[in-house]
Design an enzyme around this catalytic site. Sequence first.
Site, PDB file in Angstrom:
ATOM      1  N   GLN A 221      40.664  52.246  45.668  1.00 21.50           N
ATOM      2  CA  GLN A 221      40.253  52.087  47.068  1.00 21.50           C
ATOM      3  C   GLN A 221      39.276  53.204  47.436  1.00 21.50           C
ATOM      4  O   GLN A 221      39.491  54.361  47.074  1.00 21.50           O
ATOM      5  CB  GLN A 221      41.476  52.147  47.986  1.00 21.50           C
ATOM      6  CG  GLN A 221      42.494  51.045  47.733  1.00 21.50           C
ATOM      7  CD  GLN A 221      42.052  49.689  48.249  1.00 21.50           C
ATOM      8  OE1 GLN A 221      40.963  49.514  48.785  1.00 21.50           O
ATOM      9  NE2 GLN A 221      42.906  48.691  48.064  1.00 21.50           N
ATOM     10  N   TYR A 250      47.312  41.768  41.218  1.00 14.89           N
ATOM     11  CA  TYR A 250      45.966  42.334  41.371  1.00 14.89           C
ATOM     12  C   TYR A 250      46.135  43.849  41.576  1.00 14.89           C
ATOM     13  O   TYR A 250      45.635  44.426  42.538  1.00 14.89           O
ATOM     14  CB  TYR A 250      45.231  41.704  42.558  1.00 14.89           C
ATOM     15  CG  TYR A 250      45.200  40.200  42.573  1.00 14.89           C
ATOM     16  CD1 TYR A 250      44.170  39.505  41.938  1.00 14.89           C
ATOM     17  CD2 TYR A 250      46.196  39.462  43.214  1.00 14.89           C
ATOM     18  CE1 TYR A 250      44.140  38.111  41.948  1.00 14.89           C
ATOM     19  CE2 TYR A 250      46.173  38.069  43.222  1.00 14.89           C
ATOM     20  CZ  TYR A 250      45.147  37.401  42.594  1.00 14.89           C
ATOM     21  OH  TYR A 250      45.123  36.039  42.614  1.00 14.89           O
ATOM     22  N   ASP A 319      47.120  41.775  46.398  1.00 12.36           N
ATOM     23  CA  ASP A 319      45.953  42.480  46.943  1.00 12.36           C
ATOM     24  C   ASP A 319      44.713  42.008  46.185  1.00 12.36           C
ATOM     25  O   ASP A 319      44.127  42.751  45.415  1.00 12.36           O
ATOM     26  CB  ASP A 319      46.185  43.998  46.754  1.00 12.36           C
ATOM     27  CG  ASP A 319      45.078  44.841  47.361  1.00 12.36           C
ATOM     28  OD1 ASP A 319      44.232  44.290  48.091  1.00 12.36           O
ATOM     29  OD2 ASP A 319      45.056  46.062  47.104  1.00 12.36           O
ATOM     30  N   CYS A 346      41.052  42.332  51.783  1.00 12.75           N
ATOM     31  CA  CYS A 346      39.850  43.024  52.259  1.00 12.75           C
ATOM     32  C   CYS A 346      38.858  42.007  52.828  1.00 12.75           C
ATOM     33  O   CYS A 346      37.716  42.363  53.113  1.00 12.75           O
ATOM     34  CB  CYS A 346      39.224  43.840  51.139  1.00 12.75           C
ATOM     35  SG  CYS A 346      38.848  42.858  49.694  1.00 12.75           S
TER      36      CYS A 346
HETATM   37  N1  SAH Z   1      45.872  46.835  44.404  1.00 18.20           N
HETATM   38  C1  SAH Z   1      44.831  47.658  43.847  1.00 18.20           C
HETATM   39  C2  SAH Z   1      43.564  46.897  43.513  1.00 18.20           C
HETATM   40  C3  SAH Z   1      43.060  45.907  44.515  1.00 18.20           C
HETATM   41  S1  SAH Z   1      41.421  45.323  44.241  1.00 18.20           S
HETATM   42  C4  SAH Z   1      44.536  48.815  44.762  1.00 18.20           C
HETATM   43  O1  SAH Z   1      44.868  48.796  45.928  1.00 18.20           O
HETATM   44  O2  SAH Z   1      43.940  49.788  44.303  1.00 18.20           O
HETATM   45  C5  SAH Z   1      41.612  43.828  43.424  1.00 18.20           C
HETATM   46  C6  SAH Z   1      41.958  43.966  41.955  1.00 18.20           C
HETATM   47  O3  SAH Z   1      42.091  42.628  41.452  1.00 18.20           O
HETATM   48  C7  SAH Z   1      40.900  44.632  41.088  1.00 18.20           C
HETATM   49  O4  SAH Z   1      41.514  45.683  40.353  1.00 18.20           O
HETATM   50  C8  SAH Z   1      40.418  43.512  40.144  1.00 18.20           C
HETATM   51  O5  SAH Z   1      40.107  43.984  38.845  1.00 18.20           O
HETATM   52  C9  SAH Z   1      41.625  42.605  40.111  1.00 18.20           C
HETATM   53  N2  SAH Z   1      41.392  41.190  39.774  1.00 18.20           N
HETATM   54  C10 SAH Z   1      40.321  40.421  40.083  1.00 18.20           C
HETATM   55  N3  SAH Z   1      40.528  39.159  39.678  1.00 18.20           N
HETATM   56  C11 SAH Z   1      41.750  39.117  39.100  1.00 18.20           C
HETATM   57  C12 SAH Z   1      42.519  38.083  38.501  1.00 18.20           C
HETATM   58  N4  SAH Z   1      42.065  36.848  38.403  1.00 18.20           N
HETATM   59  N5  SAH Z   1      43.743  38.389  38.029  1.00 18.20           N
HETATM   60  C13 SAH Z   1      44.227  39.663  38.122  1.00 18.20           C
HETATM   61  N6  SAH Z   1      43.544  40.679  38.675  1.00 18.20           N
HETATM   62  C14 SAH Z   1      42.309  40.420  39.155  1.00 18.20           C
END
Ligand code: SAH
Length: 389
Positions: A221, A250, A319, A346
């Site tokens: 973030q 995610y 997320d 977001c």
């Molecule tokens: N929860 C974390 C990251 C959120 S951002 C935090 O707050 O720091 C969204 C995340 O989803 C990213 O790390 C991205 O790499 C991941 N992502 C995107 N598409 C995805 C998918 N199909 N399956 C799993 N993760 C995914």
Amino acid sequence: MQTEKRDVLDKLNCPVEDKCGGCQLQHLSYEKQLEEKQKQVNMLLDKFCNVGDIIGMENPYYYRNKVHAVFDTDKKGNIISGVYEAGSHKVVSVDSCLIEDQRADNIIVTIRGMLKSFKIRTYNEDTGVGLLRHVLIRTGHMSGEIMVVLVLGSHIFPSKNNFVKALIKIHPEITTIVMNVNNKKTSMVLGEREQVLYGKGFIEDTLCDKVFRISPKSFYQINAVQTEVLYGKAIELAGLKGNETIIDAYCGIGTIGLIASSHVKKVIGVELNRDAVKDAIINAKRNNIKNIYFYNQDAGVFMNQMADEKQSVDVVFLDPPRSGSTEQFLDSMISMNPKKVIYISCNPETLERDLAYIVKRGYEAKIAIPVDMFPGTEHCEVCVEMCRR
Ligand code: SAH
């Protein structure tokens, strides 16, 4: 006091506001920006549930811990660095930005000034000639650590040792420098190949009392102050008792799951980005957390497998990226029947779409809390609590 401080800060102006396109709301006072965001979130989400008051920042400037500059040479042969003009690939020169970490902006200006004496040319996207494409800087909010990523169009960087030495001499606050090679015609900033030129190749930062390792390619973030607020709300809304199994979908480098881990029995994290999952596993060890398991997979496919295996979970935190979640993920989640879902988003528009899907399938939204993670811009983060009906 708070309003006084904001009034002073509200007088700051951005010289490239019209060209840059990064901050759509910077012309408004911060109070007005918050009003705008509240209105937008209300409009999209109040049909589902009560929308809480947006949580703004006390100091809505210089918060971005990840700063990216694209390098180019103008028609007169001057090297410029900054951002792409809105909707184009023309570079707008930026020396300091109202929302970026000022230490990072200073380092970028220094790098630009060093290029000529090191005979480093900027990369031309059309011809593929030249070397320096982008500079990406990540700063640790609590740790103060600074990572500089030099994104080059070629792996041949003739004067690299001297360049690194000279840069560290001017900015001893830099803790690591990484070279990343991106020689593809792409709008992605980072390429696959990486070489650590100085330091450990990552930074660490503390968030909600846990230490996190952040690699060049991992998602983290960009606003640490508001992330603590957001995660605090998410965990509070989950109302954890200590005996739950939860999913952090995610999960990036594992932040939400690791922070929630001391409140539950077991955490399962899933994330698509390989580097982020590696960081997440190291982060669990680093914080001595033993009740968390990370999987490197597409979140939808993973949830589908869990649902097929009739695994049970109590709370799902999700997320997803701006595009939102998928029907495969949501269907599988619903069939596992968790008592709560905490959706962190977001992008209120894809959130609206996904909430509409979930509420038709046995869940009700209780409350949505907007958190301003991106002052100056039109973007807004929202955390929603949903319960099984
Ligand atoms: N929860 C974390 C990251 C959120 S951002 C935090 O707050 O720091 C969204 C995340 O989803 C990213 O790390 C991205 O790499 C991941 N992502 C995107 N598409 C995805 C998918 N199909 N399956 C799993 N993760 C995914």
